[in-house]
Design a protein around this motif. Structure first.
Motif: not given
Ligand code: SF4
Length: 402
Positions: A380-385
């Motif tokens: 999963q690719i998840s960008v820091e908020p």
């Protein structure tokens, strides 16, 4: 992918490829068996991949996709292999694909057959309930890797020291990491694509007096000079590997466009000689190149335009016409197949696939889809908020460009 001795990653000693033959870290990287921990992309691809020789792969991909139904949406970038494109619900360039992800809120999983920065953009633009997956975490982009956030922050300090940061507007190409997009948003800049780079530069120069263009020097230079009418002397090249970018404060003050020293390792390979050679090989040929190619190649070509422009130009071309296309080879081959009534050749005689994009293959796609069927979300690719918030502001500024 070009790896200079300075940027060659430090990797553990490789395993034996065959009895008595131990691969070097660099060989493993090029063979797709390792990845670069210093790059913007991920560092490994966990899990047991099916063998690429497995004759049931196509069937398995079909079955897994059918089992997931509307819960999954597969995005395929134009430069992907045919075997992967076959399973794409939509194809396009990176921005169109990120928009498509956002337009499918019913899809719980977005499988991005592209490279890391594209999956990040899809995560930024899609809903919180959606998960973006990249089938191979080592599918990065050499151009995006050429601008790290630490280097760009140092460049900004240099602009501040020269007293010009307040009037400089960053313009970052889609092909950049989420951190660079976040930087751009934080400093009131905009993202651009190869289709709207002219409008982005015009907007930036009407909001400030100077542009910092990241990370593709060629797109920046080609747009500034050929579309905005600036001179080559109005542009300076900031080299992140040199103190002060290799520029004096006076040079930074005098420039209108500060270009980042980055390039695409695929499009950067075309030369003006490639254009001269193809004109000899194919009489009457129209040479059409992507704006990520070097300035002298654009000058030697007949037409220049984004991936979408290239596709439209071929669609509109009369039967019997001849074209030499300067962009990624997978796309050129598909265009040649789609237009049997026209002659469509690759601009260069040497093979020119995007090697990182090609890391997404059928085994990785099958592994990703089957993992989802089994209830496991992988890669999963998840960008820091906080980064995502600023990056989204820069992407929204692009959508609002006049
Ligand atoms: S073609 Fe060039 S810019 Fe596009 S993903 Fe590959 S290396 Fe990056």
């Amino acid at each position: 992918m070009t790896i200079s001795p300075q940027s060659a990653p430090t990797l553990p000693t490789g395993p034996e490829l065959m009895p008595g033959v131990t691969a070097t870290p660099l060989a493993l990287l090029l063979l797709g068996r390792q990845s670069d921990p210093a790059s913007e992309r991920g560092v490994d691809c966990p899990g047991e991949l099916p063998a690429s020789s497995d004759p049931t792969l196509v069937e398995r991909a079909r079955a897994a996709k059918a089992a997931l139904g509307d819960r999954v949406f597969v995005l395929g970038h134009h430069y992907q292999r045919d075997e992967v494109i076959e399973f794409a619900d939509v194809t396009g360039d990176s921005f169109r694909l990120a928009q498509q992800a956002a337009a499918r809120p019913e899809a719980e999983f977005i499988v991005f057959a592209g490279v890391h920065f594209m999956a990040e953009s899809a995560d930024i633009l899609s809903g919180d309930h959606q998960k973006v997956l990249l089938p191979d975490l080592a599918a990065g982009c050499s151009m995006a890797d050429m601008a790290s956030i630490e280097q760009v922050e140092r460049c900004w300090e240099d602009l501040q020291a020269a007293g010009v940061a307040d009037t400089t507007v960053p313009v970052s190409y889609m092909n950049s990491s989420a951190a660079i997009k976040g930087f751009t948003g934080r400093h009131g800049g905009t993202i651009c694509t190869s289709s709207n780079a002219k409008r982005a530069l015009q907007w930036a120069l009407s909001s400030g007096t100077k542009v910092l263009f990241l990370p593709d020097q060629h797109l920046g230079r080609n747009t500034a000079v050929l579309e905005l009418g600036l001179s080559l002397e109005d542009c300076v090249l900031y080299d992140p590997h040199k103190p002060g970018g290799g520029l004096t404060p006076e040079q930074l003050q005098a420039a209108t466009v500060v270009l980042w020293k980055g390039h695409c390792s695929v499009h950067g390979r075309f030369t003006a000689q490639s254009v001269a050679d193809v004109r000899e090989r194919v009489p009457g040929v129209t040479v059409l190149v992507h704006p990520e190619v070097r300035h002298e190649v654009v000058l030697a070509a007949d037409l220049v335009g984004s991936t979408e422009y290239i596709i439209r130009a071929l669609d509109a071309a009369p039967a019997g016409s001849s074209w030499a296309i300067g962009t990624e080879l997978n796309l050129v081959r598909r265009l040649a197949k789609a237009h049997p009534d026209k002659t469509v050749v690759f601009l260069d005689k040497t093979v020119c696939f995007c090697s990182t994009m090609n890391r997404i293959d059928l085994p990785h796609l099958v592994w990703t889809l089957e993992s989802l069927v089994q209830g496991r979300v992988v890669n999963q690719i998840s960008v820091e908020p906080e980064t995502a918030r600023h990056a989204k502001a820069a992407l929204e500024q692009m959508l609002a460009l006049p």
